[in-house]
Design a protein around this motif. Sequence first.
Motif, PDB file in Angstrom:
ATOM      1  N   GLN A   5      -9.509  -6.350   3.423  1.00  0.00           N
ATOM      2  CA  GLN A   5      -8.273  -6.805   2.809  1.00  0.00           C
ATOM      3  C   GLN A   5      -8.260  -6.580   1.309  1.00  0.00           C
ATOM      4  O   GLN A   5      -9.304  -6.397   0.672  1.00  0.00           O
ATOM      5  CB  GLN A   5      -8.043  -8.280   3.119  1.00  0.00           C
ATOM      6  CG  GLN A   5      -9.109  -9.221   2.586  1.00  0.00           C
ATOM      7  CD  GLN A   5      -8.820 -10.672   2.929  1.00  0.00           C
ATOM      8  OE1 GLN A   5      -7.667 -11.060   3.125  1.00  0.00           O
ATOM      9  NE2 GLN A   5      -9.862 -11.489   3.014  1.00  0.00           N
TER      10      GLN A   5
ATOM     11  N   PHE B 135      -5.776  -4.639   5.711  1.00  0.00           N
ATOM     12  CA  PHE B 135      -5.633  -3.257   6.160  1.00  0.00           C
ATOM     13  C   PHE B 135      -6.762  -2.968   7.139  1.00  0.00           C
ATOM     14  O   PHE B 135      -7.692  -3.759   7.296  1.00  0.00           O
ATOM     15  CB  PHE B 135      -5.653  -2.273   4.982  1.00  0.00           C
ATOM     16  CG  PHE B 135      -6.948  -2.232   4.223  1.00  0.00           C
ATOM     17  CD1 PHE B 135      -7.943  -1.303   4.527  1.00  0.00           C
ATOM     18  CD2 PHE B 135      -7.188  -3.127   3.173  1.00  0.00           C
ATOM     19  CE1 PHE B 135      -9.143  -1.270   3.824  1.00  0.00           C
ATOM     20  CE2 PHE B 135      -8.381  -3.089   2.469  1.00  0.00           C
ATOM     21  CZ  PHE B 135      -9.361  -2.161   2.796  1.00  0.00           C
ATOM     22  N   TYR B 136      -6.692  -1.837   7.810  1.00  0.00           N
ATOM     23  CA  TYR B 136      -7.637  -1.533   8.879  1.00  0.00           C
ATOM     24  C   TYR B 136      -8.387  -0.240   8.591  1.00  0.00           C
ATOM     25  O   TYR B 136      -7.818   0.711   8.049  1.00  0.00           O
ATOM     26  CB  TYR B 136      -6.898  -1.419  10.216  1.00  0.00           C
ATOM     27  CG  TYR B 136      -6.061  -2.623  10.516  1.00  0.00           C
ATOM     28  CD1 TYR B 136      -6.626  -3.773  11.042  1.00  0.00           C
ATOM     29  CD2 TYR B 136      -4.693  -2.636  10.231  1.00  0.00           C
ATOM     30  CE1 TYR B 136      -5.865  -4.903  11.290  1.00  0.00           C
ATOM     31  CE2 TYR B 136      -3.921  -3.758  10.478  1.00  0.00           C
ATOM     32  CZ  TYR B 136      -4.510  -4.887  11.000  1.00  0.00           C
ATOM     33  OH  TYR B 136      -3.755  -5.995  11.240  1.00  0.00           O
TER      34      TYR B 136
ATOM     35  N   LEU C 253      -7.857   4.221  -1.276  1.00  0.00           N
ATOM     36  CA  LEU C 253      -6.811   3.285  -0.903  1.00  0.00           C
ATOM     37  C   LEU C 253      -6.031   2.954  -2.166  1.00  0.00           C
ATOM     38  O   LEU C 253      -6.601   2.465  -3.148  1.00  0.00           O
ATOM     39  CB  LEU C 253      -7.425   2.029  -0.291  1.00  0.00           C
ATOM     40  CG  LEU C 253      -6.457   0.910   0.136  1.00  0.00           C
ATOM     41  CD1 LEU C 253      -6.970   0.216   1.385  1.00  0.00           C
ATOM     42  CD2 LEU C 253      -6.281  -0.122  -0.986  1.00  0.00           C
TER      43      LEU C 253
ATOM     44  N   LEU D  58       0.834  -1.192   0.000  1.00  0.00           N
ATOM     45  CA  LEU D  58       0.000   0.000   0.000  1.00  0.00           C
ATOM     46  C   LEU D  58       0.874   1.250   0.000  1.00  0.00           C
ATOM     47  O   LEU D  58       1.994   1.237   0.527  1.00  0.00           O
ATOM     48  CB  LEU D  58      -0.924   0.003   1.217  1.00  0.00           C
ATOM     49  CG  LEU D  58      -1.909  -1.165   1.294  1.00  0.00           C
ATOM     50  CD1 LEU D  58      -2.772  -1.065   2.540  1.00  0.00           C
ATOM     51  CD2 LEU D  58      -2.782  -1.233   0.037  1.00  0.00           C
TER      52      LEU D  58
ATOM     53  N   CYS E  32     -10.692  -5.694  -3.607  1.00  0.00           N
ATOM     54  CA  CYS E  32     -10.734  -5.063  -2.299  1.00  0.00           C
ATOM     55  C   CYS E  32     -12.066  -5.429  -1.637  1.00  0.00           C
ATOM     56  O   CYS E  32     -13.139  -5.175  -2.210  1.00  0.00           O
ATOM     57  CB  CYS E  32     -10.601  -3.544  -2.426  1.00  0.00           C
ATOM     58  SG  CYS E  32     -10.522  -2.656  -0.863  1.00  0.00           S
TER      59      CYS E  32
ATOM     60  N   ARG F   3       1.002   2.610   4.449  1.00  0.00           N
ATOM     61  CA  ARG F   3      -0.157   2.806   5.322  1.00  0.00           C
ATOM     62  C   ARG F   3      -0.904   1.501   5.552  1.00  0.00           C
ATOM     63  O   ARG F   3      -0.982   0.641   4.672  1.00  0.00           O
ATOM     64  CB  ARG F   3      -1.118   3.830   4.725  1.00  0.00           C
ATOM     65  CG  ARG F   3      -0.606   5.252   4.757  1.00  0.00           C
ATOM     66  CD  ARG F   3      -1.686   6.224   4.328  1.00  0.00           C
ATOM     67  NE  ARG F   3      -2.846   6.159   5.215  1.00  0.00           N
ATOM     68  CZ  ARG F   3      -3.919   6.934   5.077  1.00  0.00           C
ATOM     69  NH1 ARG F   3      -3.972   7.808   4.090  1.00  0.00           N
ATOM     70  NH2 ARG F   3      -4.918   6.832   5.919  1.00  0.00           N
ATOM     71  N   VAL F   4      -1.467   1.369   6.751  1.00  0.00           N
ATOM     72  CA  VAL F   4      -2.298   0.208   7.047  1.00  0.00           C
ATOM     73  C   VAL F   4      -3.645   0.613   7.636  1.00  0.00           C
ATOM     74  O   VAL F   4      -4.537  -0.222   7.762  1.00  0.00           O
ATOM     75  CB  VAL F   4      -1.591  -0.760   8.026  1.00  0.00           C
ATOM     76  CG1 VAL F   4      -0.410  -1.428   7.357  1.00  0.00           C
ATOM     77  CG2 VAL F   4      -1.173  -0.046   9.299  1.00  0.00           C
ATOM     78  N   VAL F   5      -3.816   1.877   8.007  1.00  0.00           N
ATOM     79  CA  VAL F   5      -5.062   2.347   8.610  1.00  0.00           C
ATOM     80  C   VAL F   5      -5.665   3.440   7.742  1.00  0.00           C
ATOM     81  O   VAL F   5      -4.979   4.397   7.363  1.00  0.00           O
ATOM     82  CB  VAL F   5      -4.830   2.874  10.037  1.00  0.00           C
ATOM     83  CG1 VAL F   5      -6.145   3.310  10.668  1.00  0.00           C
ATOM     84  CG2 VAL F   5      -4.173   1.807  10.896  1.00  0.00           C
ATOM     85  N   TYR F   6      -6.958   3.311   7.455  1.00  0.00           N
ATOM     86  CA  TYR F   6      -7.660   4.251   6.586  1.00  0.00           C
ATOM     87  C   TYR F   6      -8.990   4.646   7.216  1.00  0.00           C
ATOM     88  O   TYR F   6      -9.509   3.961   8.094  1.00  0.00           O
ATOM     89  CB  TYR F   6      -7.898   3.628   5.206  1.00  0.00           C
ATOM     90  CG  TYR F   6      -6.627   3.378   4.425  1.00  0.00           C
ATOM     91  CD1 TYR F   6      -6.197   4.275   3.462  1.00  0.00           C
ATOM     92  CD2 TYR F   6      -5.845   2.244   4.665  1.00  0.00           C
ATOM     93  CE1 TYR F   6      -5.017   4.058   2.746  1.00  0.00           C
ATOM     94  CE2 TYR F   6      -4.681   2.016   3.971  1.00  0.00           C
ATOM     95  CZ  TYR F   6      -4.269   2.924   3.007  1.00  0.00           C
ATOM     96  OH  TYR F   6      -3.105   2.709   2.321  1.00  0.00           O
TER      97      TYR F   6
ATOM     98  N   THR G  87       3.781   1.786   9.854  1.00  0.00           N
ATOM     99  CA  THR G  87       4.123   0.408   9.523  1.00  0.00           C
ATOM    100  C   THR G  87       4.496  -0.342  10.788  1.00  0.00           C
ATOM    101  O   THR G  87       5.107  -1.401  10.740  1.00  0.00           O
ATOM    102  CB  THR G  87       5.311   0.368   8.539  1.00  0.00           C
ATOM    103  OG1 THR G  87       6.423   1.074   9.134  1.00  0.00           O
ATOM    104  CG2 THR G  87       4.950   1.016   7.217  1.00  0.00           C
TER     105      THR G  87
END
Length: 431
Positions: free
Chosen positions: A110, A130-131, A24, A11, A45, A15-18, A392
């Motif tokens: 995900q 991802f979150y 995204l 990503l 997605c 990034r892992v949080v949105y 991360t």
Amino acid sequence: MGRVQLFEIRLSHGRVVYSPGEPLSGAVYVRLGAPLPFRAIRVTCTGSCGVSNKANYGAWVVEESYFNSSLSLADKGSLPAGEHNFPFQFLLPATAPTSFEGPFGKIVHQVQATIDTPRFSKDHKCSLVFYILSPLNLNSIPDIEQPNVASATKKFSYKLVKTGSVVLTASTDLRGYVVGQVLRLQADIDNQSGKDTSPVVASLLQKVSYKAKRWIYDVRTIAEVEGAGVKAWKRAQWQEQILVPALPQSALPGCSLIHIDYYLQVSMKAPEATVTLPLFVGNIAVNHAPLSPCLGPGSPFAALPPVVPSAPPQEEAMASGPHFSDPVSLSTKSHSQQQLPSATLGSTPVATESCAQDSSSAPDSLHPPLCVSIGATVPYFSEGSGGPVPTTSALILPPEYSSWGYPYDPALSLQRPRHPMSRAAVVLTLA
């Protein structure tokens, strides 16, 4: 070396949080040791929720989907040896719920990528979780600024002979809190009897409801404080503070299968009296200054009137000769609370509260911007005008629910576990 040496999703900016409604973006990376013929390269997605009727069991009894979008990154052809990347972008729905994972279900988001190869060849797949964090603004909850007070009256009795009654009143300074904020508790005990009471216990409870074929309730004690008992014919006041740890927010808007509630339960065993105060845990604090000053030695809650006891029964007064005096201050016997991993504690500031009359001595909010969440797979981010902070960090993962034990004896809803701080849970089901 195989033909496909690397196949992964990355990503943008790590990034892992949105946030819901946010784009995204990322890319699918492929490294080949030899040419690879393919029929299609796709990326999908998805966001969904699954609930099971067994703890830590992967087969879902009930599921619901929030979004499912696919993109074709390349049509039929052949990839030469070397490195390749295929960028993609999705727009996350504005109604997507916050990520969550518990023993009986989870909300997971995900991205999945697939290289569809010709027949008789093995397809290649990879995925990345991802979150999503949909912040809960406590100010949007009706009556959030109203006082949080509850009271119960119980009679003492011995061999069917009444000896008097005890009035238990509990209150908190607010009805909603954010992670790192101090919850200020006050309990007033008016012992209108000739017997001493048992110690008073305050428990911060988390109740997660899962909708499978029947409702399943997972009740956990997050923190527990115990105060001394009250002597006969005495009034006492007990004040304590609980630091709200990293917890998933109340409710999960957009999800109909999992719901989260919090309560503060104040109870005594003798006489058996319990009061329960509903609480909310959110991400944006109540825009309301606490009515009470800072707690210090012997400092009462200014916002709450003192408890005025009623006279004891006349026959008891004549026999025992009670003499009421000013309320005494109860001492705290024990204070147990789940702690964050040491790796996180070493890098997060300690949350403090400043007195109303000294607002310039400390900032309004000092709770940590990122910490591990107990029971949720999404990290906590402090309030502010900006969106979630790119990270991360490996510290976003929660404690493993699979390591928590479950008692076999049934218990009533919201009853305190026998050993609350041994990481045990009370699991309740209703037909």
